[in-house]
Motif scaffolding. Structure first.
Motif, PDB file in Angstrom:
ATOM      1  N   MET A 274       1.168  -0.810  -0.024  1.00  0.00           N
ATOM      2  CA  MET A 274      -0.432  -0.138  -0.356  1.00  0.00           C
ATOM      3  C   MET A 274       1.037   1.217   0.035  1.00  0.00           C
ATOM      4  O   MET A 274       1.719   1.036   0.760  1.00  0.00           O
ATOM      5  CB  MET A 274      -0.928   0.318   1.289  1.00  0.00           C
ATOM      6  N   ALA A 275       0.616   2.463  -1.133  1.00  0.00           N
ATOM      7  CA  ALA A 275       1.693   3.517  -0.727  1.00  0.00           C
ATOM      8  C   ALA A 275       1.284   4.115   0.289  1.00  0.00           C
ATOM      9  O   ALA A 275      -0.059   4.455   0.724  1.00  0.00           O
ATOM     10  CB  ALA A 275       0.726   4.067  -2.410  1.00  0.00           C
ATOM     11  N   SER A 276       1.880   4.570   0.869  1.00  0.00           N
ATOM     12  CA  SER A 276       2.016   6.237   1.833  1.00  0.00           C
ATOM     13  C   SER A 276       1.010   7.180   0.805  1.00  0.00           C
ATOM     14  O   SER A 276       1.333   7.872   0.694  1.00  0.00           O
ATOM     15  CB  SER A 276       4.004   6.715   2.862  1.00  0.00           C
ATOM     16  N   PRO A 277       0.946   8.290   2.286  1.00  0.00           N
ATOM     17  CA  PRO A 277      -0.754   8.924   2.113  1.00  0.00           C
ATOM     18  C   PRO A 277       1.280  10.206   1.478  1.00  0.00           C
ATOM     19  O   PRO A 277       1.853  10.155   2.316  1.00  0.00           O
ATOM     20  CB  PRO A 277      -0.643   9.458   3.047  1.00  0.00           C
ATOM     21  N   LYS A 278       0.259  10.375   0.755  1.00  0.00           N
ATOM     22  CA  LYS A 278       1.049  12.247   0.581  1.00  0.00           C
ATOM     23  C   LYS A 278       1.470  13.219   1.730  1.00  0.00           C
ATOM     24  O   LYS A 278       0.130  13.291   2.002  1.00  0.00           O
ATOM     25  CB  LYS A 278       0.507  12.860  -0.952  1.00  0.00           C
ATOM     26  N   THR A 279       2.104  14.279   1.898  1.00  0.00           N
ATOM     27  CA  THR A 279       1.666  15.380   2.817  1.00  0.00           C
ATOM     28  C   THR A 279       2.305  16.413   1.616  1.00  0.00           C
ATOM     29  O   THR A 279       2.794  16.195   1.846  1.00  0.00           O
ATOM     30  CB  THR A 279       2.996  14.445   4.059  1.00  0.00           C
ATOM     31  N   HIS A 280       1.582  17.270   2.975  1.00  0.00           N
ATOM     32  CA  HIS A 280       1.893  18.495   2.550  1.00  0.00           C
ATOM     33  C   HIS A 280       1.681  19.551   2.935  1.00  0.00           C
ATOM     34  O   HIS A 280       0.831  19.743   4.331  1.00  0.00           O
ATOM     35  CB  HIS A 280       0.456  18.993   1.537  1.00  0.00           C
ATOM     36  N   VAL A 281       2.279  20.312   3.178  1.00  0.00           N
ATOM     37  CA  VAL A 281       2.556  20.857   4.059  1.00  0.00           C
ATOM     38  C   VAL A 281       2.411  22.420   3.946  1.00  0.00           C
ATOM     39  O   VAL A 281       3.029  23.037   2.422  1.00  0.00           O
ATOM     40  CB  VAL A 281       5.001  21.301   4.604  1.00  0.00           C
ATOM     41  N   TYR A 282       2.197  23.843   4.484  1.00  0.00           N
ATOM     42  CA  TYR A 282       1.283  25.119   4.176  1.00  0.00           C
ATOM     43  C   TYR A 282       2.748  25.797   5.540  1.00  0.00           C
ATOM     44  O   TYR A 282       2.444  25.502   6.473  1.00  0.00           O
ATOM     45  CB  TYR A 282       0.344  24.765   4.328  1.00  0.00           C
ATOM     46  N   GLN A 283       2.672  27.421   4.781  1.00  0.00           N
ATOM     47  CA  GLN A 283       2.953  28.281   5.577  1.00  0.00           C
ATOM     48  C   GLN A 283       2.928  29.579   4.383  1.00  0.00           C
ATOM     49  O   GLN A 283       2.658  29.477   4.533  1.00  0.00           O
ATOM     50  CB  GLN A 283       4.573  27.793   5.256  1.00  0.00           C
ATOM     51  N   VAL A 284       2.395  30.444   6.347  1.00  0.00           N
ATOM     52  CA  VAL A 284       2.619  31.836   5.575  1.00  0.00           C
ATOM     53  C   VAL A 284       3.427  32.591   6.890  1.00  0.00           C
ATOM     54  O   VAL A 284       4.054  31.321   7.779  1.00  0.00           O
ATOM     55  CB  VAL A 284       1.476  31.985   6.099  1.00  0.00           C
ATOM     56  N   ASP A 285       3.658  33.393   6.328  1.00  0.00           N
ATOM     57  CA  ASP A 285       3.805  34.478   7.651  1.00  0.00           C
ATOM     58  C   ASP A 285       2.964  35.545   8.396  1.00  0.00           C
ATOM     59  O   ASP A 285       2.163  35.776   7.535  1.00  0.00           O
ATOM     60  CB  ASP A 285       5.251  34.940   7.543  1.00  0.00           C
ATOM     61  N   LEU A 286       2.600  35.581   9.700  1.00  0.00           N
ATOM     62  CA  LEU A 286       2.281  36.492   9.928  1.00  0.00           C
ATOM     63  C   LEU A 286       2.987  37.484  11.299  1.00  0.00           C
ATOM     64  O   LEU A 286       3.689  37.113  11.815  1.00  0.00           O
ATOM     65  CB  LEU A 286       0.954  35.570  10.763  1.00  0.00           C
ATOM     66  N   GLN A 287       2.936  38.387  11.095  1.00  0.00           N
ATOM     67  CA  GLN A 287       3.219  39.477  11.482  1.00  0.00           C
ATOM     68  C   GLN A 287       2.379  40.837  12.595  1.00  0.00           C
ATOM     69  O   GLN A 287       1.462  41.213  12.021  1.00  0.00           O
ATOM     70  CB  GLN A 287       3.943  40.824  11.310  1.00  0.00           C
ATOM     71  N   TRP A 288       2.378  40.614  14.061  1.00  0.00           N
ATOM     72  CA  TRP A 288       1.477  41.977  14.892  1.00  0.00           C
ATOM     73  C   TRP A 288       1.815  43.353  13.933  1.00  0.00           C
ATOM     74  O   TRP A 288       3.557  42.870  14.092  1.00  0.00           O
ATOM     75  CB  TRP A 288       1.537  41.576  15.549  1.00  0.00           C
ATOM     76  N   THR A 289       1.254  44.018  14.379  1.00  0.00           N
ATOM     77  CA  THR A 289       1.778  45.155  13.353  1.00  0.00           C
ATOM     78  C   THR A 289       1.182  46.079  14.048  1.00  0.00           C
ATOM     79  O   THR A 289       0.947  47.222  13.572  1.00  0.00           O
ATOM     80  CB  THR A 289       1.472  46.014  12.002  1.00  0.00           C
ATOM     81  N   GLY A 290       0.686  45.228  15.337  1.00  0.00           N
ATOM     82  CA  GLY A 290      -0.095  46.499  15.848  1.00  0.00           C
ATOM     83  C   GLY A 290       0.398  47.081  17.171  1.00  0.00           C
ATOM     84  O   GLY A 290      -0.424  47.754  18.236  1.00  0.00           O
ATOM     85  N   ASN A 291       1.762  47.471  17.200  1.00  0.00           N
ATOM     86  CA  ASN A 291       2.744  47.335  18.723  1.00  0.00           C
ATOM     87  C   ASN A 291       2.209  49.352  18.785  1.00  0.00           C
ATOM     88  O   ASN A 291       2.694  50.316  17.540  1.00  0.00           O
ATOM     89  CB  ASN A 291       4.341  47.818  18.709  1.00  0.00           C
ATOM     90  N   LEU A 292       2.115  50.245  19.250  1.00  0.00           N
ATOM     91  CA  LEU A 292       1.332  51.478  19.112  1.00  0.00           C
ATOM     92  C   LEU A 292       2.528  52.309  20.218  1.00  0.00           C
ATOM     93  O   LEU A 292       2.297  53.646  20.267  1.00  0.00           O
ATOM     94  CB  LEU A 292       0.244  51.844  19.675  1.00  0.00           C
ATOM     95  N   GLY A 293       3.586  51.533  20.176  1.00  0.00           N
ATOM     96  CA  GLY A 293       4.231  52.498  21.398  1.00  0.00           C
ATOM     97  C   GLY A 293       4.876  52.029  22.709  1.00  0.00           C
ATOM     98  O   GLY A 293       6.031  52.111  22.930  1.00  0.00           O
ATOM     99  N   LEU A 294       3.864  51.174  22.838  1.00  0.00           N
ATOM    100  CA  LEU A 294       3.807  50.843  23.914  1.00  0.00           C
ATOM    101  C   LEU A 294       3.864  49.363  24.226  1.00  0.00           C
ATOM    102  O   LEU A 294       3.934  48.628  25.866  1.00  0.00           O
ATOM    103  CB  LEU A 294       2.824  51.540  25.545  1.00  0.00           C
TER     104      LEU A 294
END
Length: 161
Positions: free
Chosen positions: A1-21
């Motif tokens: 039996m063939a092994s299952p295909k694996t898919h990897v997904y990636q995005v980048d997330l950056q917090w942009t809400g630092n108001l200085g404090l």
């Protein structure tokens, strides 16, 4: 039996809400973030306005129901093409219900997809409706949820002019 295909997904997330404090208090920061992926436009995110978020940006809850809707759509397109159903329009207005718990957390209790499809007049509308069940069965995202994902589809035949 063939092994299952694996898919990897990636995005980048950056917090942009630092108001200085930074996060010196619950009120001192913005909930804004930016989701990016190589060669793709950014997705501007925030929290739901109920949690001090920006209503002009997508929140994680909206992105979750959007992912469910898009996955269903993509499988449905594939299945229609295989079955000889000529789909000419597809619209969905998914609706998710989230229950907030006493400790401030929460969980989704369900998502209902509402696909409205139009097929050519010579397509089989009964088959077009039945294909939603198969699309749901195959949807990677729906299969990963721990809450019910349902659909209430409508199929319309194209009006001939």
């Amino acid at each position: 039996m063939a092994s299952p295909k694996t898919h990897v997904y990636q995005v980048d997330l950056q917090w942009t809400g630092n108001l200085g404090l930074g996060t010196t208090s619950y009120q001192s920061y913005d909930r804004s973030c930016e989701i990016t992926g190589a060669g793709k436009p950014p997705i501007l995110g925030s929290s739901d306005p109920a949690f001090r978020g920006d209503s002009t940006r997508y929140n994680p809850e909206e992105l979750l129901i959007s992912s469910l809707s898009a996955c269903h759509l993509l499988w449905y397109l594939h299945l229609c093409a295989q079955a000889g159903i000529v789909l000419i329009d597809y619209r969905d207005s998914p609706r998710g219900t989230m229950i907030e718990t006493e400790d401030g957390g929460g969980h989704f209790s369900e998502v209902i997809l509402h696909p409205r499809v139009t097929v050519t007049a010579d397509s089989n509308p009964d088959l077009a409706e039945d294909l939603h069940a198969q699309a749901h069965h195959l949807c990677f995202i729906a299969n990963s949820m721990n809450f019910p994902v349902r659909w209430e589809a409508s199929v319309q035949l194209q009006e001939l002019s």
